[in-house]
Scaffold this motif. Structure first.
Motif, PDB file in Angstrom:
ATOM      1  N   ALA A 280      -0.402   6.824  -6.818  1.00 10.38           N
ATOM      2  CA  ALA A 280      -1.753   7.113  -6.196  1.00 10.38           C
ATOM      3  C   ALA A 280      -2.279   8.423  -7.032  1.00 10.38           C
ATOM      4  O   ALA A 280      -3.675   8.427  -7.002  1.00 10.38           O
ATOM      5  CB  ALA A 280      -1.738   7.186  -4.701  1.00 10.38           C
ATOM      6  N   SER A 305      -2.689  16.197  -4.373  1.00 10.30           N
ATOM      7  CA  SER A 305      -2.625  14.974  -3.487  1.00 10.30           C
ATOM      8  C   SER A 305      -1.685  14.931  -2.325  1.00 10.30           C
ATOM      9  O   SER A 305      -0.496  15.574  -2.399  1.00 10.30           O
ATOM     10  CB  SER A 305      -2.110  13.553  -4.361  1.00 10.30           C
ATOM     11  OG  SER A 305      -2.987  13.322  -5.473  1.00 10.30           O
ATOM     12  N   VAL A 308       2.236   9.725   0.259  1.00  7.79           N
ATOM     13  CA  VAL A 308       3.241   8.754   1.145  1.00  7.79           C
ATOM     14  C   VAL A 308       3.925   7.819   0.470  1.00  7.79           C
ATOM     15  O   VAL A 308       3.603   7.144  -0.599  1.00  7.79           O
ATOM     16  CB  VAL A 308       1.968   7.911   1.928  1.00  7.79           C
ATOM     17  CG1 VAL A 308       2.948   6.922   2.959  1.00  7.79           C
ATOM     18  CG2 VAL A 308       1.075   8.788   2.770  1.00  7.79           C
ATOM     19  N   THR A 370      -0.382   7.782   8.961  1.00  7.56           N
ATOM     20  CA  THR A 370      -0.798   7.977   7.538  1.00  7.56           C
ATOM     21  C   THR A 370      -2.528   8.530   7.780  1.00  7.56           C
ATOM     22  O   THR A 370      -2.912   9.453   7.108  1.00  7.56           O
ATOM     23  CB  THR A 370      -1.023   7.005   6.661  1.00  7.56           C
ATOM     24  OG1 THR A 370       0.175   6.434   6.517  1.00  7.56           O
ATOM     25  CG2 THR A 370      -1.508   7.176   5.199  1.00  7.56           C
ATOM     26  N   GLN A 371      -3.411   7.944   8.527  1.00  7.34           N
ATOM     27  CA  GLN A 371      -4.748   8.580   8.904  1.00  7.34           C
ATOM     28  C   GLN A 371      -4.566   9.758   9.276  1.00  7.34           C
ATOM     29  O   GLN A 371      -5.206  10.802   9.018  1.00  7.34           O
ATOM     30  CB  GLN A 371      -5.230   7.635   9.910  1.00  7.34           C
ATOM     31  CG  GLN A 371      -5.777   6.272   9.396  1.00  7.34           C
ATOM     32  CD  GLN A 371      -6.009   5.429  10.668  1.00  7.34           C
ATOM     33  OE1 GLN A 371      -7.035   5.754  11.410  1.00  7.34           O
ATOM     34  NE2 GLN A 371      -5.721   4.059  10.651  1.00  7.34           N
ATOM     35  N   ASP A 374      -3.442  12.341   6.430  1.00  5.71           N
ATOM     36  CA  ASP A 374      -4.444  12.608   5.550  1.00  5.71           C
ATOM     37  C   ASP A 374      -5.516  13.514   5.950  1.00  5.71           C
ATOM     38  O   ASP A 374      -5.979  14.358   5.313  1.00  5.71           O
ATOM     39  CB  ASP A 374      -5.133  11.125   5.262  1.00  5.71           C
ATOM     40  CG  ASP A 374      -4.333  10.298   4.083  1.00  5.71           C
ATOM     41  OD1 ASP A 374      -3.390  11.041   3.354  1.00  5.71           O
ATOM     42  OD2 ASP A 374      -4.640   9.184   4.098  1.00  5.71           O
ATOM     43  N   ARG A 411      -8.311   5.080   5.845  1.00  7.96           N
ATOM     44  CA  ARG A 411      -7.916   4.548   4.580  1.00  7.96           C
ATOM     45  C   ARG A 411      -6.855   3.690   4.511  1.00  7.96           C
ATOM     46  O   ARG A 411      -5.554   3.852   5.234  1.00  7.96           O
ATOM     47  CB  ARG A 411      -7.181   5.672   3.622  1.00  7.96           C
ATOM     48  CG  ARG A 411      -7.073   5.570   2.203  1.00  7.96           C
ATOM     49  CD  ARG A 411      -6.602   6.508   1.453  1.00  7.96           C
ATOM     50  NE  ARG A 411      -6.429   7.731   1.654  1.00  7.96           N
ATOM     51  CZ  ARG A 411      -6.155   8.824   0.919  1.00  7.96           C
ATOM     52  NH1 ARG A 411      -5.214   8.498  -0.081  1.00  7.96           N
ATOM     53  NH2 ARG A 411      -6.399   9.999   1.394  1.00  7.96           N
ATOM     54  N   CYS A 413      -5.752   1.419   1.865  1.00  5.61           N
ATOM     55  CA  CYS A 413      -4.990   1.127   0.605  1.00  5.61           C
ATOM     56  C   CYS A 413      -4.744   2.847   0.380  1.00  5.61           C
ATOM     57  O   CYS A 413      -5.758   3.334  -0.311  1.00  5.61           O
ATOM     58  CB  CYS A 413      -5.666   0.284  -0.398  1.00  5.61           C
ATOM     59  SG  CYS A 413      -4.872   0.397  -1.897  1.00  5.61           S
ATOM     60  N   GLN A 414      -3.463   3.251   0.361  1.00  7.68           N
ATOM     61  CA  GLN A 414      -3.269   4.667  -0.109  1.00  7.68           C
ATOM     62  C   GLN A 414      -3.307   4.714  -1.677  1.00  7.68           C
ATOM     63  O   GLN A 414      -4.180   5.784  -2.131  1.00  7.68           O
ATOM     64  CB  GLN A 414      -2.059   5.124   0.333  1.00  7.68           C
ATOM     65  CG  GLN A 414      -1.822   5.092   1.837  1.00  7.68           C
ATOM     66  CD  GLN A 414      -2.756   5.879   2.611  1.00  7.68           C
ATOM     67  OE1 GLN A 414      -3.080   6.963   2.043  1.00  7.68           O
ATOM     68  NE2 GLN A 414      -3.265   5.424   3.658  1.00  7.68           N
ATOM     69  N   CYS A 415      -2.842   3.787  -2.285  1.00  7.66           N
ATOM     70  CA  CYS A 415      -2.797   3.903  -3.890  1.00  7.66           C
ATOM     71  C   CYS A 415      -4.090   3.977  -4.365  1.00  7.66           C
ATOM     72  O   CYS A 415      -4.450   4.844  -5.344  1.00  7.66           O
ATOM     73  CB  CYS A 415      -2.007   2.848  -4.557  1.00  7.66           C
ATOM     74  SG  CYS A 415      -0.219   2.640  -4.102  1.00  7.66           S
ATOM     75  N   ASN A 417      -7.324   4.180  -2.543  1.00  7.51           N
ATOM     76  CA  ASN A 417      -8.112   5.274  -1.647  1.00  7.51           C
ATOM     77  C   ASN A 417      -9.214   4.264  -1.131  1.00  7.51           C
ATOM     78  O   ASN A 417     -10.399   4.491  -1.483  1.00  7.51           O
ATOM     79  CB  ASN A 417      -8.725   6.167  -2.487  1.00  7.51           C
ATOM     80  CG  ASN A 417      -9.467   7.497  -1.695  1.00  7.51           C
ATOM     81  OD1 ASN A 417      -9.230   7.279  -0.412  1.00  7.51           O
ATOM     82  ND2 ASN A 417     -10.374   8.065  -2.086  1.00  7.51           N
ATOM     83  N   CYS A 450       0.019  -2.331   1.633  1.00  9.17           N
ATOM     84  CA  CYS A 450      -1.207  -2.420   2.349  1.00  9.17           C
ATOM     85  C   CYS A 450      -1.747  -3.832   2.431  1.00  9.17           C
ATOM     86  O   CYS A 450      -2.890  -4.186   3.178  1.00  9.17           O
ATOM     87  CB  CYS A 450      -2.268  -1.665   2.035  1.00  9.17           C
ATOM     88  SG  CYS A 450      -2.903  -2.273   0.448  1.00  9.17           S
TER      89      CYS A 450
END
Length: 469
Positions: A280, A305, A308, A370-371, A374, A411, A413-415, A417, A450
């Motif tokens: 990512a 960054s 995760v 994760t949200q 972030d 978000r 898809c973390q990879c 964005n 995801c």
């Protein structure tokens, strides 16, 4: 603009596609030391396990370069940079001039200096996967050296092929950089139930013809030995060219080196003292450089960054983020452990904000956490409820554990964005399945973790409108 990219891996190939999307006229040349088309290195454990073929982990179609006017030199290594003439020199003697040069050489595996190490195979490239698969077909036993992310994925892949495998790790517990001791213990037990024997706190002293020798003389049978002892940034080309190099090639917030015409991205780059080893950040950096060199956004800057880490091993669910090693004296810790079920959940909270988390076993809470990680926003008073999404509420509303409750800004898809709102917009433009959404947004094309969430959002949208997915 004459753009030369050295490195055709996940960061380099992403940069090329990002630049071409912004500038149809730039003259782009990319050199790749590997003869393969760019592929998703994150999914190599699937190739070892036999659940994916090399074609299934490819990032770009072979026709993409010709269709987009990009010159690609596969299997051609760049050996020197002539900064005075702004030219790179390739191993075949050709010279390619540049106005902008981007270094995306990635990392190389760490190979311990022990007797017999030439008998082992590193786990880093698609060629490595092919060698491991060929050896596994006749191996009666295997040893994987290294209990980090790659080592665990390799061991699980071999076990999935029916090869008896032992995982050896120097530290006291697995993935010690991401996990605390208890999480490492539960992960060990989970892998053990899947056929991976694990020895921690051991040192490999030599690799014999059919054995691995430990310090102290103990021998472990192994027809196949796989090395996953970590990686180091590839910096020799940059160092020889006189660029500033520490652990990686030193770059600023524009991802520029100390030569303003040369950038560095991905695993070979060091930004603000840190080298990132996940996909990512490299893709985020590629987007910034593409904005800058094409003029699409001259104010684009890379600010680092928030990572995760997801383990991509079949039948093992694990996510870790942020500062997982802090103690009760340093932070507020909320923890739930159920070893018999292979479940461990931990929150690390400081100043009312989530700064770290570990989720092992069933990971339905990972989207919400994760949200929160972030955004760095304040947490609700019900800390324990964050670990159990079905019972929790955030700010008076249910947490985002399902598409109906997930805000458009979340978000997914973390990879890449990609937010729920972008997926919704893509769906409204006609993308009615995951493959169409992936083609438009790149969601699911990184680590793949995801995919379930994207499927859920697409399915929910189709259900809401009464159309078929």
């Amino acid at each position: 603009m004459r753009l030369v990219v050295v490195g055709n891996g996940m960061a380099g190939s992403r940069l090329v596609s990002e630049v071409r999307a912004r500038d149809k006229d730039a003259k782009i040349t990319v050199f790749g030391a590997e003869a393969w088309q760019p592929y998703n290195r994150v999914l190599l454990s699937n190739v070892v396990a036999g659940t994916s073929s090399p074609d299934q982990v490819r990032l770009l179609d072979p026709r993409w370069y010709a269709d987009h006017g990009v010159t690609v030199r596969l299997g051609v290594e760049v050996t020197a940079i002539d900064r005075d003439c702004q030219t790179v020199v390739a191993a075949d003697g050709t010279r390619e001039p540049y106005d902008v040069l981007v270094l995306a050489m990635g990392s190389e595996p760490v190979v311990p200096p022990i007797p017999g190490v030439e008998r082992a195979t590193a786990f880093r490239t698609l060629d490595d996967c092919e060698r491991i698969r060929e050896a596994a077909a006749s191996a009666r036993s295997a040893v994987v050296v290294g209990g980090g992310l790659l080592g665990i994925e390799a061991a699980r892949g071999l076990a999935g092929r029916g090869v008896p495998v032992t995982l050896l790790h120097l530290a006291g517990h697995l993935m010690e950089r991401q996990l605390d001791e208890e999480a490492g213990l539960i992960l060990r037990e989970t892998l053990g139930a899947l056929g991976v024997a694990i020895r921690t706190g051991v040192t490999v002293s030599a690799i014999r013809e059919r054995h691995v020798e430990l310090a102290g003389g103990e021998l472990i049978e192994a027809d196949l030995v796989v090395l996953a002892c970590g990686v180091r940034p590839v910096v020799g080309l940059a160092r020889d060219a006189g660029l500033e190099v520490e652990r990686g090639v030193v770059v600023d917030d524009e991802l520029r080196t100390d030569d303003p015409s040369i950038f560095a991205i991905g695993e070979c780059a060091q930004h603000a003292g840190r080298v990132y080893g996940l996909v990512a950040p490299g893709w985020e950096q590629a987007s910034v450089v593409a904005d800058l060199v094409t003029g699409a956004d001259k104010g684009a800057r890379y600010r680092g960054s928030r990572l995760v880490t997801r383990l991509k091993a079949r039948s093992v669910e694990l996510a870790a983020m942020g500062e997982t090693q802090l103690t009760e004296d340093e932070a507020e810790i909320v923890r739930f452990s159920h070893r018999h079920k292979g479940t461990y959940r931990k929150l690390v909270i400081r100043d009312g904000r989530l700064v770290g988390a570990i989720l092992l076993g069933e990971t339905s809470a990972v989207g919400t956490l994760t949200q929160l990680f972030d955004r760095g926003g304040p947490l609700p008073g019900d800390r324990t409820g964050l670990l159990f999404p079905d019972l929790a509420s955030v700010g008076g509303a249910a947490v985002a554990d399902s598409p109906t409750r997930m805000p458009d800004s979340a978000r997914v898809c973390q990879c890449n964005n990609v937010t729920k709102g972008q997926i919704r917009a893509c769906w409204e433009s006609g993308a009615r399945n995951v493959e169409a959404v992936a083609a438009a947004t790149r969601a699911t094309t990184g680590c793949g973790s995801c995919r379930d969430a994207v499927e859920g959002i697409v399915g929910w949208l189709c259900e809401q409108e009464g159309v078929s997915a």
